[in-house]
Motif scaffolding. Structure first.
Motif, PDB file in Angstrom:
ATOM      1  N   GLY A  97       6.519   5.828 -14.435  1.00 50.84           N
ATOM      2  CA  GLY A  97       5.379   5.566 -13.551  1.00 50.84           C
ATOM      3  C   GLY A  97       4.437   4.530 -14.120  1.00 50.84           C
ATOM      4  O   GLY A  97       3.897   3.689 -13.381  1.00 50.84           O
ATOM      5  N   ALA A  98       4.225   4.563 -15.440  1.00 48.62           N
ATOM      6  CA  ALA A  98       3.359   3.570 -16.066  1.00 48.62           C
ATOM      7  C   ALA A  98       3.955   2.174 -15.953  1.00 48.62           C
ATOM      8  O   ALA A  98       3.237   1.186 -15.716  1.00 48.62           O
ATOM      9  N   VAL A  99       5.287   2.082 -16.107  1.00 45.78           N
ATOM     10  CA  VAL A  99       5.946   0.783 -15.997  1.00 45.78           C
ATOM     11  C   VAL A  99       5.942   0.297 -14.547  1.00 45.78           C
ATOM     12  O   VAL A  99       5.722  -0.899 -14.283  1.00 45.78           O
ATOM     13  N   LEU A 100       6.159   1.192 -13.591  1.00 47.28           N
ATOM     14  CA  LEU A 100       6.169   0.811 -12.183  1.00 47.28           C
ATOM     15  C   LEU A 100       4.794   0.324 -11.729  1.00 47.28           C
ATOM     16  O   LEU A 100       4.704  -0.531 -10.845  1.00 47.28           O
ATOM     17  N   VAL A 126      -4.754   4.343  -9.172  1.00 46.14           N
ATOM     18  CA  VAL A 126      -3.469   3.885  -8.655  1.00 46.14           C
ATOM     19  C   VAL A 126      -3.430   4.005  -7.132  1.00 46.14           C
ATOM     20  O   VAL A 126      -2.355   4.111  -6.528  1.00 46.14           O
ATOM     21  N   ALA A 127      -4.608   3.950  -6.511  1.00 43.03           N
ATOM     22  CA  ALA A 127      -4.675   4.003  -5.049  1.00 43.03           C
ATOM     23  C   ALA A 127      -4.436   2.637  -4.427  1.00 43.03           C
ATOM     24  O   ALA A 127      -3.953   2.533  -3.302  1.00 43.03           O
ATOM     25  N   ASN A 128      -4.785   1.579  -5.144  1.00 44.40           N
ATOM     26  CA  ASN A 128      -4.554   0.230  -4.639  1.00 44.40           C
ATOM     27  C   ASN A 128      -4.587  -0.757  -5.796  1.00 44.40           C
ATOM     28  O   ASN A 128      -4.939  -0.407  -6.929  1.00 44.40           O
ATOM     29  N   ALA A 129      -4.249  -2.001  -5.494  1.00 43.63           N
ATOM     30  CA  ALA A 129      -4.141  -3.018  -6.537  1.00 43.63           C
ATOM     31  C   ALA A 129      -5.490  -3.404  -7.118  1.00 43.63           C
ATOM     32  O   ALA A 129      -5.586  -3.771  -8.285  1.00 43.63           O
ATOM     33  N   ALA A 169       1.931   9.932  -5.991  1.00 46.41           N
ATOM     34  CA  ALA A 169       2.682  11.184  -5.903  1.00 46.41           C
ATOM     35  C   ALA A 169       3.685  11.302  -7.053  1.00 46.41           C
ATOM     36  O   ALA A 169       3.873  12.396  -7.627  1.00 46.41           O
ATOM     37  N   TYR A 170       4.307  10.197  -7.407  1.00 44.76           N
ATOM     38  CA  TYR A 170       5.285  10.212  -8.495  1.00 44.76           C
ATOM     39  C   TYR A 170       4.647  10.628  -9.814  1.00 44.76           C
ATOM     40  O   TYR A 170       5.227  11.422 -10.579  1.00 44.76           O
ATOM     41  N   ARG A 171       3.472  10.138 -10.092  1.00 43.33           N
ATOM     42  CA  ARG A 171       2.797  10.455 -11.358  1.00 43.33           C
ATOM     43  C   ARG A 171       2.483  11.946 -11.450  1.00 43.33           C
ATOM     44  O   ARG A 171       2.651  12.569 -12.509  1.00 43.33           O
ATOM     45  N   GLN A 194       0.804  -1.206   0.000  1.00 42.40           N
ATOM     46  CA  GLN A 194       0.000   0.000   0.000  1.00 42.40           C
ATOM     47  C   GLN A 194       0.847   1.271   0.000  1.00 42.40           C
ATOM     48  O   GLN A 194       0.533   2.222  -0.720  1.00 42.40           O
ATOM     49  N   PRO A 195       1.942   1.349   0.782  1.00 42.42           N
ATOM     50  CA  PRO A 195       2.797   2.547   0.671  1.00 42.42           C
ATOM     51  C   PRO A 195       3.366   2.750  -0.728  1.00 42.42           C
ATOM     52  O   PRO A 195       3.589   3.897  -1.141  1.00 42.42           O
TER      53      PRO A 195
END
Length: 409
Positions: A114-117, A66-69, A22-24, A14-15
């Protein structure tokens, strides 16, 4: 006694999702800033403006994704990567050829990572590898040739995404293992508690029926034999027990869930005088020596200590004989209470306690040592053949603090 269920949710990823969000946003602002500072160098700036309008709108609108899986679906990941690849391929169309050949940044710049991560966090390194491969191909097509800086950037993205994906997979496996361990620990504690209660009641009665039936004879002997068989079966059951299957969360973002940890809720009221709970044990064969002042303990601790003393006296009557004498000594120390139970019986042969525990006879292991261990205290048993047995019980006065420290460890 009032009990409640504690639900523990463990999510190590979750972190990572919060950091990705934030990165995006930050990389979106960075890419827009790069474009703004080099606006005059673009040959078709209107293409870049249109792309950044889509990029900014997409980034801000999809923050919940992108808040969670659970919310980060495969369809979203595919669309997100498509926007990144489109920006890379549009760079030579919108920017000047000289800037592209000299290693100028692509339109999405580091936003692409960010898209890849997102692939790495969602599906591990197996998802990250193909995504980073597509980004590598797009960068090579944009540049037209495998320049040194392009290859360098592509390799960095691939290594970072695959490494993070691998770490996520290891963390998820560790999370499930920890959840299973916590459930086994909780089930073991509950099984020990039930075993203590059963030993203090049902098993003691069955053992007494077996002994009395053998003495009386006739039909009572048959009843005693059946009671003995049931005692053995019950001891086997409580010493084995069942451990529930570990659970996982319905929402993958919340990680593993443990619902099997039962805790006793604190009871209202002040401390209990331990002397009042030990007084009923005193009699013709049992002497009680206690301080002149009250010996306060929390209600749960006082009852458990008294139950442990009762279990020790039951062992005296059972193993030392009905005529054996016993002495109870209560000592009120500044930080702890010490209760000593001593008898004048024949003592316990060396190795007998380990043998009894292996046979499922858990009177000392659970009814005495187990109770004190759960309170953060200790129980020591000293026995010399022919010189009786001494059981020393120590319990801290601040039971709540001690148990909290044990849990933190």
């Amino acid at each position: 006694m009032a009990k409640r269920e504690r639900v523990m949710r463990m999510s190590v990823e979750q972190p990572l999702w919060r950091a990705l969000s934030a990165y995006r946003v930050l990389t979106m602002l960075y890419a827009v800033g790069l474009f703004a500072t080099a606006f005059e160098d673009f040959v078709r700036p209107w293409i870049a403006v249109a792309y950044f309008a889509v990029l900014c709108g997409w980034t801000l609108a999809t923050l919940p994704r992108v808040a969670n899986a659970a919310r980060c679906t495969r369809r979203f990941l595919a669309a997100d990567l498509t926007i990144a690849l489109t920006g890379i391929l549009l760079t030579p169309v919108a920017d000047a050829h000289e800037r592209v050949q000299s290693g100028g940044p692509t339109l999405p710049s580091i936003w692409t990572a960010g898209a890849v991560l997102a692939f790495a966090i969602k599906g591990g390194w197996r998802w990250a590898a193909p995504a980073s491969g597509l980004v590598a191909v797009a960068n090579l097509v944009e540049r037209g040739s495998p320049a040194r800086d392009t290859v360098h950037n592509v390799i960095l993205v691939c290594i970072a995404s695959v490494a993070i994906g691998y770490v996520v997979e290891v963390a998820r496996a560790s999370e499930r293992t920890l959840a299973r361990a916590l459930e086994i620990e909780a089930a073991t504690r509950e099984r020990e508690r039930l075993a203590r209660d059963i030993h203090d009641s049902v098993l003691q009665v069955l053992a007494m029926v077996q002994r009395r039936g053998a003495v009386i004879g006739g039909e009572a002997a048959e009843l005693g034999r059946m009671a003995g068989e049931q005692e053995v079966a019950l001891r086997t059951l409580v010493s084995g027990g069942l451990v529930p299957v570990s659970r996982v969360s319905e929402d993958a973002a919340e990680g593993a869930v443990v619902r099997a940890v039962d805790e006793e809720e604190p009871e209202p009221g002040g401390p209990v005088d331990l002397r009042a709970l030990l007084a009923p044990y005193a009699g013709a064969l049992v002497s009680l020596a206690e301080p002149g002042a009250p010996v306060p303990l929390p209600p749960v601790a006082a009852r458990e200590v008294a139950a442990a003393v009762g279990a020790a006296l039951d062992n005296v009557r059972r193993h030392a004989g009905q005529d054996a004498r016993a002495w109870i000594l209560v000592e009120d120390e500044p930080d702890e209470v010490i209760v000593t139970v001593r008898d004048d019986g024949p003592g316990i042969p060396e190795g007998r306690l380990d043998q009894a525990e292996g046979e499922g006879r858990l009177g000392v292991a659970l009814s005495i040592r187990g109770r004190l261990r759960d309170l953060g205290g200790s129980a020591e048993l000293i026995s010399v053949p022919g010189q009786g047995t001494e059981v020393e019980l120590k319990v801290p006065k601040d039971v709540t603090s001690t148990r909290g420290k044990a849990e933190q460890r």
